[in-house]
Every structure is written in C-alpha cells, then in structure tokens.
Design an enzyme around this catalytic site. Structure first.
Site, PDB file in Angstrom:
ATOM      1  N   ARG A 290      44.539  32.142  40.831  1.00  0.00           N
ATOM      2  CA  ARG A 290      43.096  32.579  40.326  1.00  0.00           C
ATOM      3  C   ARG A 290      42.905  31.313  39.299  1.00  0.00           C
ATOM      4  O   ARG A 290      43.619  31.143  38.311  1.00  0.00           O
ATOM      5  CB  ARG A 290      42.918  33.636  39.645  1.00  0.00           C
ATOM      6  CG  ARG A 290      42.695  34.839  40.771  1.00  0.00           C
ATOM      7  CD  ARG A 290      41.395  34.520  41.494  1.00  0.00           C
ATOM      8  NE  ARG A 290      41.142  35.465  42.716  1.00  0.00           N
ATOM      9  CZ  ARG A 290      41.655  35.334  43.670  1.00  0.00           C
ATOM     10  NH1 ARG A 290      42.670  34.453  44.243  1.00  0.00           N
ATOM     11  NH2 ARG A 290      41.531  36.445  44.566  1.00  0.00           N
TER      12      ARG A 290
ATOM     13  N   GLU B  83      33.624  29.030  41.535  1.00  0.00           N
ATOM     14  CA  GLU B  83      33.911  28.625  42.859  1.00  0.00           C
ATOM     15  C   GLU B  83      32.811  28.691  43.566  1.00  0.00           C
ATOM     16  O   GLU B  83      31.756  29.741  43.491  1.00  0.00           O
ATOM     17  CB  GLU B  83      35.047  29.293  43.470  1.00  0.00           C
ATOM     18  CG  GLU B  83      36.533  29.470  42.968  1.00  0.00           C
ATOM     19  CD  GLU B  83      37.424  30.096  43.835  1.00  0.00           C
ATOM     20  OE1 GLU B  83      37.147  30.809  44.708  1.00  0.00           O
ATOM     21  OE2 GLU B  83      38.604  29.748  43.335  1.00  0.00           O
TER      22      GLU B  83
ATOM     23  N   HIS C  57      39.835  26.952  48.068  1.00  0.00           N
ATOM     24  CA  HIS C  57      40.449  28.572  48.038  1.00  0.00           C
ATOM     25  C   HIS C  57      40.730  28.767  49.432  1.00  0.00           C
ATOM     26  O   HIS C  57      40.495  29.613  50.121  1.00  0.00           O
ATOM     27  CB  HIS C  57      39.555  29.347  47.764  1.00  0.00           C
ATOM     28  CG  HIS C  57      40.015  30.705  47.127  1.00  0.00           C
ATOM     29  ND1 HIS C  57      39.529  31.238  46.160  1.00  0.00           N
ATOM     30  CD2 HIS C  57      41.072  31.367  47.459  1.00  0.00           C
ATOM     31  CE1 HIS C  57      40.001  32.542  45.930  1.00  0.00           C
ATOM     32  NE2 HIS C  57      40.960  32.470  46.845  1.00  0.00           N
TER      33      HIS C  57
HETATM   34  N1  LIG Z   1      44.747  31.184  47.063  1.00  0.00           N
HETATM   35  C1  LIG Z   1      44.765  32.223  47.787  1.00  0.00           C
HETATM   36  O1  LIG Z   1      44.011  32.157  48.703  1.00  0.00           O
HETATM   37  C2  LIG Z   1      45.513  33.521  47.335  1.00  0.00           C
HETATM   38  C3  LIG Z   1      45.983  34.245  48.453  1.00  0.00           C
HETATM   39  C4  LIG Z   1      46.810  35.286  47.979  1.00  0.00           C
HETATM   40  C5  LIG Z   1      46.795  35.672  46.785  1.00  0.00           C
HETATM   41  N2  LIG Z   1      46.173  34.994  45.773  1.00  0.00           N
HETATM   42  C6  LIG Z   1      46.498  35.313  44.466  1.00  0.00           C
HETATM   43  O2  LIG Z   1      47.771  34.954  43.932  1.00  0.00           O
HETATM   44  C7  LIG Z   1      48.263  36.031  43.006  1.00  0.00           C
HETATM   45  C8  LIG Z   1      49.390  36.500  43.397  1.00  0.00           C
HETATM   46  O3  LIG Z   1      49.282  37.646  44.662  1.00  0.00           O
HETATM   47  P1  LIG Z   1      50.360  38.565  44.977  1.00  0.00           P
HETATM   48  O4  LIG Z   1      50.005  39.052  46.405  1.00  0.00           O
HETATM   49  O5  LIG Z   1      51.583  37.987  44.954  1.00  0.00           O
HETATM   50  O6  LIG Z   1      49.899  39.582  44.074  1.00  0.00           O
HETATM   51  P2  LIG Z   1      51.253  40.747  43.476  1.00  0.00           P
HETATM   52  O7  LIG Z   1      50.595  41.833  42.872  1.00  0.00           O
HETATM   53  O8  LIG Z   1      52.181  40.977  44.649  1.00  0.00           O
HETATM   54  O9  LIG Z   1      51.946  39.685  42.592  1.00  0.00           O
HETATM   55  C9  LIG Z   1      51.446  39.427  41.006  1.00  0.00           C
HETATM   56  C10 LIG Z   1      52.623  39.235  40.342  1.00  0.00           C
HETATM   57  O10 LIG Z   1      52.302  38.930  38.900  1.00  0.00           O
HETATM   58  C11 LIG Z   1      52.698  39.628  38.078  1.00  0.00           C
HETATM   59  N3  LIG Z   1      52.246  39.553  36.680  1.00  0.00           N
HETATM   60  C12 LIG Z   1      50.946  40.378  36.008  1.00  0.00           C
HETATM   61  N4  LIG Z   1      50.982  39.815  34.857  1.00  0.00           N
HETATM   62  C13 LIG Z   1      51.691  38.673  34.656  1.00  0.00           C
HETATM   63  C14 LIG Z   1      51.678  37.904  33.581  1.00  0.00           C
HETATM   64  N5  LIG Z   1      51.277  38.162  32.242  1.00  0.00           N
HETATM   65  N6  LIG Z   1      52.648  36.886  33.726  1.00  0.00           N
HETATM   66  C15 LIG Z   1      53.407  36.737  34.696  1.00  0.00           C
HETATM   67  N7  LIG Z   1      53.498  37.493  35.726  1.00  0.00           N
HETATM   68  C16 LIG Z   1      52.430  38.598  35.822  1.00  0.00           C
HETATM   69  C17 LIG Z   1      53.098  41.078  38.459  1.00  0.00           C
HETATM   70  O11 LIG Z   1      53.914  41.639  37.872  1.00  0.00           O
HETATM   71  C18 LIG Z   1      53.407  40.696  39.800  1.00  0.00           C
HETATM   72  O12 LIG Z   1      54.508  40.914  40.335  1.00  0.00           O
HETATM   73  C19 LIG Z   1      46.931  37.083  42.743  1.00  0.00           C
HETATM   74  O13 LIG Z   1      46.141  36.342  41.786  1.00  0.00           O
HETATM   75  C20 LIG Z   1      45.888  36.845  44.290  1.00  0.00           C
HETATM   76  O14 LIG Z   1      44.767  36.956  44.195  1.00  0.00           O
HETATM   77  C21 LIG Z   1      45.469  33.846  46.124  1.00  0.00           C
HETATM   78  O1  LIG Z   2      43.379  37.100  46.617  1.00  0.00           O
HETATM   79  C1  LIG Z   2      43.258  36.779  47.878  1.00  0.00           C
HETATM   80  O2  LIG Z   2      43.763  37.483  48.680  1.00  0.00           O
HETATM   81  C2  LIG Z   2      43.009  35.222  47.984  1.00  0.00           C
HETATM   82  O3  LIG Z   2      42.378  34.751  47.114  1.00  0.00           O
HETATM   83  C3  LIG Z   2      42.238  35.285  49.222  1.00  0.00           C
HETATM   84  O4  LIG Z   2      40.884  34.948  49.118  1.00  0.00           O
HETATM   85  P1  LIG Z   2      39.629  34.830  50.338  1.00  0.00           P
HETATM   86  O5  LIG Z   2      39.900  36.187  50.932  1.00  0.00           O
HETATM   87  O6  LIG Z   2      38.457  34.716  49.774  1.00  0.00           O
HETATM   88  O7  LIG Z   2      40.341  33.938  51.336  1.00  0.00           O
END
Ligand SMILES: NC(=O)c1ccc[n+]([C@@H]2O[C@H](COP(=O)([O-])OP(=O)(O)OC[C@H]3O[C@@H](n4cnc5c(N)ncnc54)[C@H](O)[C@@H]3O)[C@@H](O)[C@H]2O)c1
Ligand SMILES: O=C(O)[C@H](O)COP(=O)(O)O
EC number: 1.1.1.95
Length: 626
Positions: A314, A343, A362
């Site tokens: 994020r 965004e 994104h």
């Molecule tokens: N760019 C995209 O399109 C996209 C896609 C999927 C996920 N994401 C983002 O990626 C991130 C991770 O997703 P995920 O599915 O692995 O989530 P998840 O909940 O499985 O993993 C997140 C991890 O972060 C850890 N965490 C919490 N606070 C923390 C801190 N202060 N320092 C370090 N670690 C910490 C948690 O313990 C957890 O293990 C989320 O922010 C999600 O929104 C983005």
């Molecule tokens: O948190 C997520 O799952 C990702 O950031 C994906 O976001 P989107 O659905 O807008 O692609």
C-alpha cells in the site's frame, strides 16, 4: 473440579399440565438451524430495517423457509416473482463472479461512481462490492440507512473501507484474501527484476530512438539480501520465489510464526536489522495506523546506501516526500512502485517522474486468473452473507467453521432467548450494566468458542430495552456503547463432552427485579437454560428449578407451594382461550415457596393476568415474551 447445575432438580410436577420432554425424533424434525446473521439476510418482500431486525434467529430461519430465493434451475423455484437482493458492483469484477451473483440477486454493475452517486445507490442496495478504488466511508454507511448488509472487498486490502463505521452500522465486511496472492507476488518479483535491470527505462529509451547500453547496466539479484517486510501470504510467496533466484531472504513481521519462516530458509529479524542489512526491500504489510508512513526520513536514513525498494503493498506505508529525498540523496538507488498514497497519483508528482522510479498503476492483482478467482471468492462470500451465513472471510465478525456453527446452532437460539428473558425480569428494563454469563460444559476450556453465544445474549438483552438492532457484527460495539459489562465464566461439569454446552446461565446484577423469585441467593437476577433434544429449555429461575421449552410466551408465578395451584391458574387461562404449551413447577422447600413456569401460545389480556395475580396463594407473577 466438576460442578453441577446451580439449580435444584424439578419436583412435584402435575402431569396433567406438564408437557413431557419431546421425543428426540419429533424435536429434531422440527428444529431448524438458525441464521447467525438474521439481520444481514435479505428476505424478499421484507425490507430489512432496525425494526424487523428484531426477529429472533429462529423466526428468521422460518422466514427463510417460507420465502426461498429464486435460484436459476432450482426445482423448488416457486418464487420467481419475488424481489431478489440488490447487489451493487462498483468496480470491475471478473465475469464468473458477476454471473454467480446474478443467479442470486439483482446485480447493478455501475463503475466510476461519484461519492454522491455511490451514496444514492447504496440506499437501494443490500450488498456492495468494491476493489481498492472505491472509498467506503462512514458517509456511505450513513447514506445506506441500514439497508446495506454486506460490503464485499474483491481483494485483500480493506483500508478503503471504514471498518469501524461498518461495525457500528452492523454491516458485515468480507474480503477475498487468497485468490490474488500469487498474482501480487509475481508482480513484486517482476518489479524487482525489472528494476534491477532497468527494463522500463531502457524500453522508453529505445522507443525514444536511443540505444543506451552503458547507461542501463543493472545489478544482479543472486547472492543479494532481500528483506521481505510482512511475511504474510504475499510476502511468503515473494520469499519463496526470491530464494529460487538465489537471493538471501530475511523478513520482518512481528506476528509471523518463526517455524513458517524457518521452513522456507528465511530468517525473521527486527525492523531495524532488516532495513539496515538489505540490498533490496520488498513491502508486504497491510496499511494500518501502525504501518502508516513507517518508511520515512528516519527509517530511510538507517538503510544501506544504494538500497532498492519494491512496494506492491500500500502506498500509505511510505512517506512519499521522504522517498523522493532518499532517492535524491542516493540512499535509495531505485524504487519500483505499484501502489501510491493517492491513486491515481498526480501526473507531475516528483516521485512518479523520478528517473530512478518505475511505476505500475496498482496492477498487483491484475491477472486474468487472479481476477476470476477473486470475483468467485467474493461472490460466494457476499451471497452466503446475504443468506445469513457466516463467512470464512469476515473481517469484522467472528469467523466460525461450518462444523462449529452447526453444533452451536441450538445454543445460539438458547442464548438469545435467555438474554431476552433475563432483561424482562429487570424492573423497567433499567440500569442494566453488569452481566455475567456462566457456561457449564464438559469440554476443554479451549474447545468452546463463546463469541457467538455472547453476541446473541447481548442481542437478547439489548433489543427489548432499546431501539438498537444487534447482530454478530456489532454486538460487542453496541454493548460497550450502552455501558454493558459482560463477563464470561466457564465451568467444567461431569456431563457428556459430545455436546458443546451443558447449560448457560445469565445473571444481571445491581438491578431491581420485577419478579423477586428470579433473584438468586447472591442478589442477581439469574436464569439458566439447556438444550434438550435440540430444543432450548429454561431450567432455572433464581434458585428454583423448572423445565419449560422456550417457545411462545412465558408466565412465571411465585406462590405458596400448596395443592390446586396449577388447576386454578390453568382454569383462568383456559377460560380466556389461552393455550398452555408447557408447564413446570419448581420449589426449594416443600409446602413453602414454589415457582410455576407456564408456556402460553397466546398473549393473555391484562384482565386475565390480573386474575392470575388475584389468586390468593400467588405472591407475584410476570408475563415474558420470548
Ligand atoms: N498491489 C496489489 O495489487 C496487491 C495485491 C494483493 C495484496 N496487496 C497488499 O499486500 C499486502 C499483503 O497482502 P497479504 O495477502 O500478504 O496479507 P496478509 O495479511 O496475508 O499478510 C500481511 C502480513 O503483514 C504482517 N504485518 C502486520 N503488521 C506488520 C508490521 N508492522 N510490520 C511487518 N509486518 C506486518 C502481518 O503479520 C501479516 O503476516 C496488503 O497490504 C495487501 O493489501 C496488494
Ligand atoms: O489488496 C488487494 O487485494 C490489491 O491491492 C488488489 O486491489 P484491486 O482489487 O484494486 O486490484
């Protein structure tokens, strides 16, 4: 120590008036599994409001049986003309998910809505589905006026949904946490490798007619240290892939289990060690108050000079101005960013235009496969929630496995009814603050999840004395708001561990009671119930043991224990055509005091109740709605 029920067993029951315990077969046959989120479930022809949300879980289930949703191809589809739940899909969702939703509800796919239009639409929607591009703010929940039952986030991050507001409005939030994990990890690796070899810059250079081979000499990944910040689903998959590229992977995650990291050959380290040691840093934590701008001037200054940063988590976890300064100072050699504080970011943002920064809009979750998966995952979660089921991906309500749910179902009905009864025994329903719930069970302490039971007791207590509607989502919040202190106690009993709960006792202390017989020796209003053959029963009132099925309405009478009482009261009810469903008498000392618990199908009129009160041996009585 094994402890038995606090109430004496029921004695001296006049068989003419006492309904025998129902046979296991007949009662199992009529028992229906309750909905845990009755207020969330959409019922055709009935707009779900705070008023009709007063239905008990059991009533809601009956309503469900009476009004089946029309389901394409269903043999039982006798309700094609009934209105379906309205589902607003506010951002592009994979077709498979939209099709699934269409089988269940009226789907309105309206993208790029202005905040005003979104507010108008949610007021007519039972569910809303968004991705990361829609801000579901408190104003959205306010505008929904209680109609919105579920928000589905088709993805992982729920930082764009005001969870506190959702909870306060009793709106369930579900997400789709697994289907885009691999896509996000692959995108992270793509950005890592692309950044290291200047792919985006070199591509733009060639397209601009240049051939700059020496300018775009990259760095190798093999042997370098990658710090994965957040070792959750995506972080783990990034780590796995980076190991395959020959990188040394360390990770910082305060909540990750060390054995999971060890199994992948990843060392879990402190935040400071991770950022100070790494050649590459990849961000995979959620955006929370604790992680907001955690990468700032101070933390950049602790990094190894020339570090390279990837962010597919994020934008808000980075102070973007500080990143520009760190890039200008050469602390950060390169950054590859998929996510931004705002965004889309402004076109002339210094960060976006920085020559050492690679950006994507994104796209982490944007693969065909991930989008189909996410769409199906969220469609199932939202339609399940609208049917009143608990979702395995609920973000603001307890997640409960279907097995536990099915086992607890009759106890959930019992819990709500006990709460409802107990509060009606409080004089004027006033001053309720201190509630104690005692669960007697033969199971191990860890083997009983009481959150659902507590929520339903809370619902039962609060709804008769306020206009709040309570469900699993907002029970704890509303209780706190009303100043209720609910403590829970587990007691081990010598019964069969086959059943999760032997009995539930609800005590309300520091209040006046409208029925002195319900006050236990300790001074609290106290009632206790059990599930018998799948049916909730009241088994104890104050210090008196009784045994009545909790159906319909209930009259409690405290009287001098003497012959003929049942006949007298029964005759009064009979004369007014009030049908007695169950009756039970409990007493502490023979020929002293007794309590009659009389189940009635109809509500007796005031005159009838006064006549009961006028029976000479009756010392007090109360009429209770279940
Ligand atoms: N760019 C995209 O399109 C996209 C896609 C999927 C996920 N994401 C983002 O990626 C991130 C991770 O997703 P995920 O599915 O692995 O989530 P998840 O909940 O499985 O993993 C997140 C991890 O972060 C850890 N965490 C919490 N606070 C923390 C801190 N202060 N320092 C370090 N670690 C910490 C948690 O313990 C957890 O293990 C989320 O922010 C999600 O929104 C983005
Ligand atoms: O948190 C997520 O799952 C990702 O950031 C994906 O976001 P989107 O659905 O807008 O692609």
């Amino acid at each position: 120590m094994a402890i038995s029920s606090s109430c004496p067993t029921v004695k001296a029951v006049n068989s003419r008036w006492t309904s025998p315990s129902p046979s296991p077969v007949s009662k199992f046959a009529v028992f229906r599994r309750p909905s845990l989120l009755p207020e969330l479930r959409y019922t055709p022809n009935v707009r779900l409001t705070a008023t009709n949300a007063l239905r008990t879980a059991e009533q809601a289930t009956l309503a469900e049986e009476d009004h089946k949703f029309s389901t394409a191809g269903s043999d039982e589809d006798d309700s094609a003309l009934l209105p379906k739940p309205r589902i607003l899909v506010a951002e592009k969702l994979g077709e498979a998910g939209v099709n699934l939703l269409r089988e269940f509800g009226d789907v309105d796919c309206s993208y790029d809505l202005s905040p005003e239009d979104l507010k108008k639409k949610v007021a007519e929607s039972d569910a809303l589905i968004v991705r990361s591009g829609t801000k579901v703010t408190r104003e959205v929940f306010e505008a929904a006026k209680g109609r919105l039952k579920v928000v589905g986030r088709a993805g992982v991050g729920i930082d764009n949904v005001d969870l506190q507001a959702a909870t306060e409005y009793g709106c369930l939030v579900v997400n789709a946490p697994t289907a885009n994990t691999v896509a996000a990890a692959e995108h992270g690796i793509a950005l890592l490798a692309g950044m290291a070899r200047n792919i985006a810059q070199a591509d733009a250079s060639i397209k601009a007619g240049k051939w700059e081979r020496s300018k775009y000499v990259g760095v190798s990944l093999v042997g370098k240290t990658l710090a994965v910040m957040g070792f959750g689903k995506v972080g783990t998959e990034v780590a796995r892939r980076a190991k395959g590229l020959g990188m040394n992977v360390i990770s910082h995650d305060p909540y990750a289990p060390a054995d999971r990291a060890r199994a992948l050959g990843v060392e879990l380290v402190s935040f400071d060690k991770a950022i100070a040691t790494a050649d590459f840093i990849s961000l995979h934590m959620p955006l929370t108050p604790a992680t907001k701008k955690v990468f700032n001037d101070e933390t950049f200054s602790k990094m190894k000079k020339g570090v390279r940063l990837v962010n597919v988590a994020r934008g808000g976890v980075i102070d973007e101005d500080a990143l520009v300064r760190a890039l200008d100072a050469g602390i950060v050699a390169q950054a590859a960013l998929d996510v931004f504080c705002v965004e889309p970011p402004s076109k002339d943002s210094k960060l976006i235009q920085h020559e050492n920064v690679t950006v994507t809009p994104h796209l982490g979750a944007s693969t065909k496969e991930a989008q189909e998966g996410v769409a199906i995952e969220i469609a199932e979660a939202v339609s399940g929630a609208l049917r009143g089921e608990l979702s395995a991906t609920a973000v603001n309500a307890p997640m409960v496995s279907p097995e536990v749910l099915s086992e607890l179902a009759p106890y959930i009905v019992l819990a709500e009814k006990l709460g409802r009864l107990a509060v009606q025994l409080v004089s004027g329903g006033k001053g309720v603050q201190s509630i104690k719930v005692v669960y007697r069970s033969a199971r191990d302490r860890d083997d009983l999840d009481t959150r659902l039971l507590r929520a339903m007791i809370t619902k039962g207590i609060i709804e008769p004395i306020s206009d709040s509607f309570v469900n699993l989502v907002n029970a704890d919040f509303i209780a706190k708001q009303k100043g209720l202190r609910i403590s829970e106690e587990r007691m081990v009993v010598d019964s069969s561990p086959e059943y999760p709960v032997d009995s539930i006792q609800v005590q309300i202390s520091n209040v006046e009671s409208s029925f002195a017989g319900a006050v236990s020796d300790g001074g609290a209003i106290s009632i206790e119930g059990k599930v018998k053959y799948g049916v909730p029963h009241l088994t104890c009132v104050g210090s008196f043991g009784v045994d009545v099925s909790l159906e319909g309405n209930l009259i409690l009478c405290r009287q001098v224990d003497q012959p003929g009482m049942i006949g007298q009261v029964g005759n009064i009810l009979g004369e007014q055509n009030v049908n007695v469903s169950f009756m039970s008498v409990g007493r502490t000392v023979v020929r002293k005091q007794a309590i009659m618990a009389i189940g009635v199908d109809e509500e007796p009129d005031k005159k009838t109740l006064e006549r009961i009160g006028g029976v000479s041996a009756v010392e007090e009585f109360v009429f209770l709605k279940l």
